[in-house]
Design a protein around this motif. Structure first.
Motif, PDB file in Angstrom:
ATOM      1  N   ARG A 194       0.813  -1.232   0.000  1.00  0.00           N
ATOM      2  CA  ARG A 194       0.000   0.000   0.000  1.00  0.00           C
ATOM      3  C   ARG A 194       0.840   1.272   0.000  1.00  0.00           C
ATOM      4  O   ARG A 194       0.294   2.368   0.055  1.00  0.00           O
ATOM      5  CB  ARG A 194      -0.951  -0.012   1.189  1.00  0.00           C
ATOM      6  CG  ARG A 194      -1.940  -1.194   1.085  1.00  0.00           C
ATOM      7  CD  ARG A 194      -2.946  -1.173   2.162  1.00  0.00           C
ATOM      8  NE  ARG A 194      -3.822  -0.012   1.949  1.00  0.00           N
ATOM      9  CZ  ARG A 194      -4.775   0.346   2.772  1.00  0.00           C
ATOM     10  NH1 ARG A 194      -4.986  -0.343   3.870  1.00  0.00           N
ATOM     11  NH2 ARG A 194      -5.522   1.390   2.529  1.00  0.00           N
ATOM     12  N   LEU A 195       2.152   1.120  -0.081  1.00  0.00           N
ATOM     13  CA  LEU A 195       3.033   2.281  -0.133  1.00  0.00           C
ATOM     14  C   LEU A 195       3.194   2.737  -1.579  1.00  0.00           C
ATOM     15  O   LEU A 195       2.947   1.972  -2.507  1.00  0.00           O
ATOM     16  CB  LEU A 195       4.400   1.931   0.448  1.00  0.00           C
ATOM     17  CG  LEU A 195       4.417   1.590   1.935  1.00  0.00           C
ATOM     18  CD1 LEU A 195       5.829   1.250   2.371  1.00  0.00           C
ATOM     19  CD2 LEU A 195       3.866   2.730   2.759  1.00  0.00           C
ATOM     20  N   PRO A 196       3.618   3.979  -1.780  1.00  0.00           N
ATOM     21  CA  PRO A 196       3.864   4.446  -3.146  1.00  0.00           C
ATOM     22  C   PRO A 196       4.866   3.535  -3.864  1.00  0.00           C
ATOM     23  O   PRO A 196       5.764   2.970  -3.237  1.00  0.00           O
ATOM     24  CB  PRO A 196       4.454   5.847  -2.942  1.00  0.00           C
ATOM     25  CG  PRO A 196       3.955   6.274  -1.598  1.00  0.00           C
ATOM     26  CD  PRO A 196       3.867   5.015  -0.780  1.00  0.00           C
ATOM     27  N   GLU A 197       4.692   3.412  -5.177  1.00  0.00           N
ATOM     28  CA  GLU A 197       5.604   2.606  -5.985  1.00  0.00           C
ATOM     29  C   GLU A 197       7.035   3.086  -5.805  1.00  0.00           C
ATOM     30  O   GLU A 197       7.285   4.284  -5.634  1.00  0.00           O
ATOM     31  CB  GLU A 197       5.218   2.703  -7.459  1.00  0.00           C
ATOM     32  CG  GLU A 197       3.951   1.955  -7.816  1.00  0.00           C
ATOM     33  CD  GLU A 197       4.120   0.456  -7.798  1.00  0.00           C
ATOM     34  OE1 GLU A 197       5.180  -0.048  -8.224  1.00  0.00           O
ATOM     35  OE2 GLU A 197       3.186  -0.225  -7.335  1.00  0.00           O
ATOM     36  N   ALA A 198       7.977   2.156  -5.865  1.00  0.00           N
ATOM     37  CA  ALA A 198       9.393   2.480  -5.772  1.00  0.00           C
ATOM     38  C   ALA A 198      10.144   1.539  -6.705  1.00  0.00           C
ATOM     39  O   ALA A 198       9.780   0.362  -6.838  1.00  0.00           O
ATOM     40  CB  ALA A 198       9.888   2.322  -4.344  1.00  0.00           C
ATOM     41  N   ASP A 245      15.009   9.152  18.723  1.00  0.00           N
ATOM     42  CA  ASP A 245      14.158   8.392  19.641  1.00  0.00           C
ATOM     43  C   ASP A 245      12.781   8.089  19.038  1.00  0.00           C
ATOM     44  O   ASP A 245      11.897   7.598  19.722  1.00  0.00           O
ATOM     45  CB  ASP A 245      14.012   9.109  20.973  1.00  0.00           C
ATOM     46  CG  ASP A 245      13.323  10.467  20.862  1.00  0.00           C
ATOM     47  OD1 ASP A 245      13.120  10.966  19.722  1.00  0.00           O
ATOM     48  OD2 ASP A 245      12.987  11.043  21.911  1.00  0.00           O
ATOM     49  N   ALA A 246      12.609   8.375  17.746  1.00  0.00           N
ATOM     50  CA  ALA A 246      11.328   8.115  17.070  1.00  0.00           C
ATOM     51  C   ALA A 246      11.140   6.624  16.834  1.00  0.00           C
ATOM     52  O   ALA A 246      12.069   5.830  16.985  1.00  0.00           O
ATOM     53  CB  ALA A 246      11.286   8.868  15.741  1.00  0.00           C
ATOM     54  N   THR A 247       9.949   6.259  16.430  1.00  0.00           N
ATOM     55  CA  THR A 247       9.652   4.865  16.125  1.00  0.00           C
ATOM     56  C   THR A 247       9.975   4.550  14.669  1.00  0.00           C
ATOM     57  O   THR A 247       9.980   5.447  13.817  1.00  0.00           O
ATOM     58  CB  THR A 247       8.160   4.557  16.360  1.00  0.00           C
ATOM     59  OG1 THR A 247       7.396   5.341  15.428  1.00  0.00           O
ATOM     60  CG2 THR A 247       7.745   4.852  17.790  1.00  0.00           C
ATOM     61  N   PHE A 259       6.748   6.479   7.743  1.00  0.00           N
ATOM     62  CA  PHE A 259       5.823   7.536   7.317  1.00  0.00           C
ATOM     63  C   PHE A 259       6.589   8.684   6.666  1.00  0.00           C
ATOM     64  O   PHE A 259       6.206   9.203   5.617  1.00  0.00           O
ATOM     65  CB  PHE A 259       5.018   8.028   8.521  1.00  0.00           C
ATOM     66  CG  PHE A 259       4.027   9.101   8.185  1.00  0.00           C
ATOM     67  CD1 PHE A 259       2.809   8.787   7.606  1.00  0.00           C
ATOM     68  CD2 PHE A 259       4.321  10.433   8.436  1.00  0.00           C
ATOM     69  CE1 PHE A 259       1.890   9.779   7.283  1.00  0.00           C
ATOM     70  CE2 PHE A 259       3.407  11.434   8.116  1.00  0.00           C
ATOM     71  CZ  PHE A 259       2.193  11.107   7.536  1.00  0.00           C
ATOM     72  N   THR A 260       7.696   9.070   7.285  1.00  0.00           N
ATOM     73  CA  THR A 260       8.510  10.168   6.771  1.00  0.00           C
ATOM     74  C   THR A 260       9.160   9.804   5.434  1.00  0.00           C
ATOM     75  O   THR A 260       9.239  10.633   4.533  1.00  0.00           O
ATOM     76  CB  THR A 260       9.590  10.547   7.799  1.00  0.00           C
ATOM     77  OG1 THR A 260       8.946  10.914   9.022  1.00  0.00           O
ATOM     78  CG2 THR A 260      10.457  11.699   7.315  1.00  0.00           C
ATOM     79  N   MET A 261       9.593   8.557   5.296  1.00  0.00           N
ATOM     80  CA  MET A 261      10.250   8.128   4.064  1.00  0.00           C
ATOM     81  C   MET A 261       9.282   7.985   2.896  1.00  0.00           C
ATOM     82  O   MET A 261       9.691   8.086   1.738  1.00  0.00           O
ATOM     83  CB  MET A 261      10.939   6.771   4.270  1.00  0.00           C
ATOM     84  CG  MET A 261      12.124   6.791   5.170  1.00  0.00           C
ATOM     85  SD  MET A 261      13.031   5.219   5.193  1.00  0.00           S
ATOM     86  CE  MET A 261      11.774   3.993   5.551  1.00  0.00           C
TER      87      MET A 261
END
Length: 177
Positions: A9-13, A149-151, A157-159
């Motif tokens: 479900r992520l954008p194509e790469a 210290d993020a998850t 999500f950021t990538m």
């Protein structure tokens, strides 16, 4: 095994290649890459090499994720952000407590056990086989800006909007009942 692909479900790469001298596509994790709580387990991150990343790659991230964990959200075993674009390999054991074998500028985020290190495979006894997605993400940005210290989920999500390519190796593990 469940057929769910956590990246569907992520954008194509663009695909590129990741290989390892310690783990083989579709094979079981070697004991050293399993949890130290299992016989022979050492919580040692695998050696990884990658090639063929898309043009415009400015950094990489590496994640190890078990979508089959009985949590409703899977289990993140390892996340490394801000690997320079000039780096195309991580040595076995780079994901130790210190991260001293990671390239300059790269850092480990806490896994789902809240330890900023690689945590080896350890599916619950009798739960059946689990898949472990070892993924190298080629990014079009030099740094993610994600706090140390993020998850791993926040890193993902950021990538998502900056991923140019994705190299995937899937290993398995099963703990007998």
């Amino acid at each position: 095994m469940p057929a769910h692909d956590p990246f569907a479900r992520l954008p194509e790469a663009a695909p590129f290649t990741v290989t390892s001298t310690t783990v083989t596509e579709g094979a079981a994790w070697p004991p050293a890459q399993c949890s130290s709580g299992l016989p022979g387990g050492k919580d040692m991150s695998p050696q990884l090499s990658w090639s063929g990343a898309p043009e415009g790659t400015r950094s990489y991230a590496v994640t190890v994720y078990d979508p089959d964990a009985p949590t409703g959200s899977g289990f993140w075993h390892w996340a490394v952000a801000d690997i320079p674009a000039t780096v195309t390999e991580l040595p076995e054991g780079a994901g130790d407590d210190t991260g001293s074998h990671l390239p300059a500028g790269a850092y480990q985020l806490p896994n789902d056990a809240r330890a900023a290190r690689y945590l080896g495979a350890a599916p619950p006894a009798g739960h059946g086989p689990h898949r472990y997605y070892v993924v190298v993400h080629a990014l079009g940005i030099p740094a993610t800006g994600v706090p140390a210290d993020a998850t791993p989920a926040l890193l993902g999500f950021t990538m998502a909007g900056h991923t140019l390519g994705r190299a995937v190796l899937i290993a398995t593990a099963e703990t007998p009942a």
